[in-house]
Design an enzyme around this catalytic site. Sequence first.
Site, PDB file in Angstrom:
ATOM      1  N   GLU A  47     -39.263 -22.489   3.821  1.00 39.98           N
ATOM      2  CA  GLU A  47     -39.011 -21.417   2.696  1.00 39.98           C
ATOM      3  C   GLU A  47     -37.721 -20.941   2.301  1.00 39.98           C
ATOM      4  OE1 GLU A  47     -41.968 -18.484   4.347  1.00 39.98           O
ATOM      5  OE2 GLU A  47     -43.592 -19.717   3.686  1.00 39.98           O
ATOM      6  N   GLU A 103     -49.635 -27.528   5.319  1.00 40.07           N
ATOM      7  CA  GLU A 103     -50.521 -26.248   5.706  1.00 40.07           C
ATOM      8  C   GLU A 103     -51.699 -25.917   4.706  1.00 40.07           C
ATOM      9  OE1 GLU A 103     -47.864 -23.030   6.209  1.00 40.07           O
ATOM     10  OE2 GLU A 103     -46.200 -24.055   7.009  1.00 40.07           O
TER      11      GLU A 103
HETATM   12  C1  XIL Z   1     -48.807 -17.823   9.364  1.00 38.80           C
HETATM   13  C2  XIL Z   1     -49.904 -17.758  10.682  1.00 38.80           C
HETATM   14  O1  XIL Z   1     -50.839 -18.499  10.168  1.00 38.80           O
HETATM   15  C3  XIL Z   1     -50.253 -16.309  10.913  1.00 38.80           C
HETATM   16  O2  XIL Z   1     -51.068 -16.482  12.161  1.00 38.80           O
HETATM   17  C4  XIL Z   1     -48.962 -15.776  11.162  1.00 38.80           C
HETATM   18  O3  XIL Z   1     -49.465 -14.096  11.487  1.00 38.80           O
HETATM   19  C5  XIL Z   1     -48.085 -15.586  10.035  1.00 38.80           C
HETATM   20  O4  XIL Z   1     -47.762 -17.002   9.950  1.00 38.80           O
HETATM   21  N1  XIL Z   1     -46.245 -20.266   5.871  1.00 38.80           N
HETATM   22  C6  XIL Z   1     -45.991 -21.004   7.006  1.00 38.80           C
HETATM   23  C7  XIL Z   1     -46.470 -20.556   8.226  1.00 38.80           C
HETATM   24  O5  XIL Z   1     -44.864 -21.714   7.141  1.00 38.80           O
HETATM   25  O6  XIL Z   1     -45.822 -20.438   9.396  1.00 38.80           O
HETATM   26  C8  XIL Z   1     -47.330 -19.238   8.045  1.00 38.80           C
HETATM   27  O7  XIL Z   1     -48.366 -19.229   9.193  1.00 38.80           O
HETATM   28  C9  XIL Z   1     -48.173 -19.413   6.671  1.00 38.80           C
HETATM   29  C10 XIL Z   1     -47.304 -19.386   5.644  1.00 38.80           C
END
Ligand code: XIL
Length: 355
Positions: free
Chosen positions: A143, A249
Amino acid sequence: MPVPPVAAQTAALKDLVPTGWLIGAALNQRQSDGVDAAAVDLVTRQFNSITPENLLKFESVQRQPGTFTFDAQDRYVAFGATRGMTVIGHTLVWHSQTPAWVWEDAGGGLADRATMLERMQTHIATVVGRYKGRIRGWDVVNEALNDDGTLRDSPWRRGIGDDYIARAFEFAKQADPNAELYYNDFNLATRPAKRAGAIRIVRALQQRGLRIDAVGEQGHWRLDSPTTTEIDQTITELRATGVKLMITELDVNLLPPAARLAPGESPSPASNPFVNGLPDDVQQALAARYADAFGVFLKHRDDITRVTFWGVSDADSWLNRGRVNHPLLWDRQRQPKLAFDAVAKVLSETSTSSR
Ligand code: XIL
């Protein structure tokens, strides 16, 4: 003919994907620790790859300077290894879930470039080095972009400069020369300017002679956004840089956008419409959405190397956050949803024909 056991009757995504594809899920710690037995069973049967939802983030591994925690992390890696799965590392350099000390000097101001680079290198060398040869690939930088394609004002960038991305890739390569290295971000499909920024990151790394193997589009999507045309275009454009594509994701948020709830605050009924389950029409729309997305992935089957869901069942999803969301392929009882059948169907119709 003997009747096969129940588990064998359910199609397994890992058997349906095109040869060479990884299909994965993000595991929470209850899963990688083996406590959540139902999820463990499901993951073992369905997937050939895993990503740690939180365990390998900076704050989980090195909360205090120089004190590394690896117990649950080792169990996560062993979970994948004992099952012959491809184990992914997430993530090394990010502005979020990173303790503030990483970027601070003794007076609480911004640390200088040399200090921050040293901390970055130590972290990467220690974590990547520990799992050398066992973690197949890393989200090296997560990101780094704004929606308009400019570089985010991350403390890493403020302290080190724009080349913090290149240095992170360099350190990761030094720590495990054989690990795959990824750049990971969201909204690459919905925001063409951000996608262009990701392409600039890839090209800049390539121009420096640094290794980058894939770009991950996180795939935190909605029912109607991005469109399949946008997904298609995104894969084509990113792939033109020569790297592979991963959907890292994937989930489909079914709830209306709403402000984050304060602790103890209850959601309004309008913002939380599916407390009592998903109505049939939405269930079907979700199934169609997943089928369409996988249809596009399969069109690019040689350019996409992995699709990972961000969670196993709806009960596990980060998208609940005080509300009741239904973004994944398995429901709260760990039963496959219509969306699972739809994905399995599109995979078996499309991918087997090319094997
Ligand atoms: C999220 C997790 O799913 C949660 O449990 C945590 O509280 C916050 O992070 N982008 C990403 C992930 O790269 O690491 C994130 O995961 C979601 C958004």
